[in-house]
Design an enzyme around this catalytic site. Structure first.
Site, mmCIF file in Angstrom:
data_model
loop_
_atom_site.group_PDB
_atom_site.id
_atom_site.type_symbol
_atom_site.label_atom_id
_atom_site.label_comp_id
_atom_site.label_asym_id
_atom_site.label_seq_id
_atom_site.Cartn_x
_atom_site.Cartn_y
_atom_site.Cartn_z
ATOM 1 N N GLU A 54 0.201 14.276 -31.879
ATOM 2 C CA GLU A 54 -0.062 15.702 -31.710
ATOM 3 C C GLU A 54 0.603 16.532 -32.811
ATOM 4 O O GLU A 54 -0.001 17.471 -33.349
ATOM 5 C CB GLU A 54 0.448 16.172 -30.335
ATOM 6 C CG GLU A 54 -0.223 15.498 -29.152
ATOM 7 C CD GLU A 54 0.511 14.273 -28.655
ATOM 8 O OE1 GLU A 54 0.537 14.044 -27.437
ATOM 9 O OE2 GLU A 54 1.082 13.532 -29.498
ATOM 10 N N LEU A 206 4.036 -21.032 -37.286
ATOM 11 C CA LEU A 206 3.837 -20.015 -36.241
ATOM 12 C C LEU A 206 3.712 -18.582 -36.764
ATOM 13 O O LEU A 206 3.790 -17.631 -35.988
ATOM 14 C CB LEU A 206 4.936 -20.076 -35.165
ATOM 15 C CG LEU A 206 5.005 -21.360 -34.341
ATOM 16 C CD1 LEU A 206 6.044 -21.213 -33.239
ATOM 17 C CD2 LEU A 206 3.656 -21.736 -33.762
#
Length: 365
Positions: A54, A206
């Protein structure tokens, strides 16, 4: 409903996804300022500590926000955190109408913002594109309601549901193209969870191994601290080792010296729900569980899986001694089987990837 509300809200939702990295533990938020039917300001939240959507949108409007409408996918905040309240900025800018998709379940917000704005004479409209807004922030909404991260499971199996042969050979079940798709999932999560047997057998990296992609935490379930300090997951500098107390002091010191974080839990096996709660307490809300079969079984048995990504290779392995994808107790009756909602099947290399939702929190399409 005034004409154009859905159009402008969908633009706010599009903006929300513009953040370069996951904003967790904060939500995805986008905002547009509309005056006389035209967008005069746009903004999105980039992550913890940065300006809220905002505030960025109001700054972009550069003074054209007086008597304008503000569209945002989540109820504006009204409390002091790392940044000032958005409600203060909205009122100072002279916004006359605020349209938001869903309320914020954060107890510091929860309808308080709406009351503040209404008392100041701002017109409010809620519920525009609410379904899409909930799907966008499924991770955040689950965390706020349960204190737990959103858990996805990734598995790669043969057509007959095997992850390794009877001799233990597992590299590779799927082809390179399918594995690349799997790596992309790592970039969409803050942590990747595996068991110690997977690390000892395969020494996996990973990480996404994609230029510019965020590196997830590698979380290894290792009750007795068998993890070698030179394993790739440790060398990554982003490893958390979950073990059971009392742990071997020398092994722990060796791992910590190599850069790993070691977390101790009571019991003979690492309690996966307590592990998830600790991850969430550190702002890790999006978790990908990759295995092996015992680890997957634990998460399924505890009812902790929200979504699956199941890669299937066009091969058959056979044998009662070959490793299944999911161990654990499983279900005793078909009526209790885990059933997918919103399932889809896409090509993945020469095989397929099945995606489906398991929990009420999994909403994304």
């Amino acid at each position: 409903m005034p004409r154009g509300d859905e159009f402008f809200m969908r633009e706010a939702l599009r903006l929300a996804r513009q953040a370069a990295s996951m904003p967790y533990p904060n939500p995805w938020v986008g905002c547009v300022i509309v005056r006389n039917g035209k967008i005069v300001g746009r903004g999105f939240h980039r992550g913890p500590g940065s300006e809220h959507a905002e505030v960025r949108a109001l700054a972009g409007a550069a003074g054209r926000s007086r008597n304008a409408a503000l569209y945002v996918n989540l109820e504006p905040c009204c409390h002091h955190g790392r940044t000032p309240p958005c409600t203060d900025a909205i009122l100072a800018a002279g916004i006359k109408r605020v349209i938001y998709a869903i309320g914020d379940p954060n107890p510091l917000v929860g309808r308080k913002s709406a009351r503040i704005l209404q008392r100041a004479g701002v017109s409010l409209t809620a519920g525009i594109c609410a379904r899409e807004a909930r799907a966008l922030n499924e991770v955040y909404l689950k965390f706020r309601a349960t204190g737990l991260p959103f858990v996805s499971v990734k598995a790669a199996t043969s057509l007959d549901g095997k992850t390794a042969t009877r001799t233990g050979e597992s590299q590779w079940i799927t082809d390179r193209a399918a594995r690349l798709s799997g790596r992309k999932l790592r970039a969409q999560n803050q942590a990747v969870v595996v068991g110690i047997n997977t690390v000892l057998a395969d020494d996996p990296h990973l990480g996404p191994r994609i230029a510019g992609a965020p590196e997830p935490w590698r979380v290894i379930l290792d009750s007795r601290l068998r993890l070698p300090p030179r394993a790739q997951v440790v060398v990554s500098g982003r490893s958390i080792v979950a073990c059971c107390e009392p742990s071997d002091a020398r092994k722990r010191e060796r791992l910590e010296r190599a850069g790993a974080r070691v977390w101790e839990f009571r019991g003979k096996r690492v309690p996966v729900e307590k592990l998830l709660r600790r991850l969430a307490s550190e702002g890790i809300l999006a978790v990908l569980v990759e295995g092996g079969s015992t680890v997957l079984g634990s998460f399924f048995d505890c009812g902790l899986v929200d979504r699956i990504y199941w890669f299937i290779a066009p091969i058959l392995i056979g044998s009662g001694q070959s490793r299944p994808a999911i161990a654990g107790a499983g279900v005793s009756a078909l009526s209790s089987a885990w059933r997918l909602r919103g399932a889809s099947v896409d090509s993945a290399g020469r095989g397929w990837m099945v995606r489906g939702n398991l929990s009420r929190w999994a909403l994304g399409s």
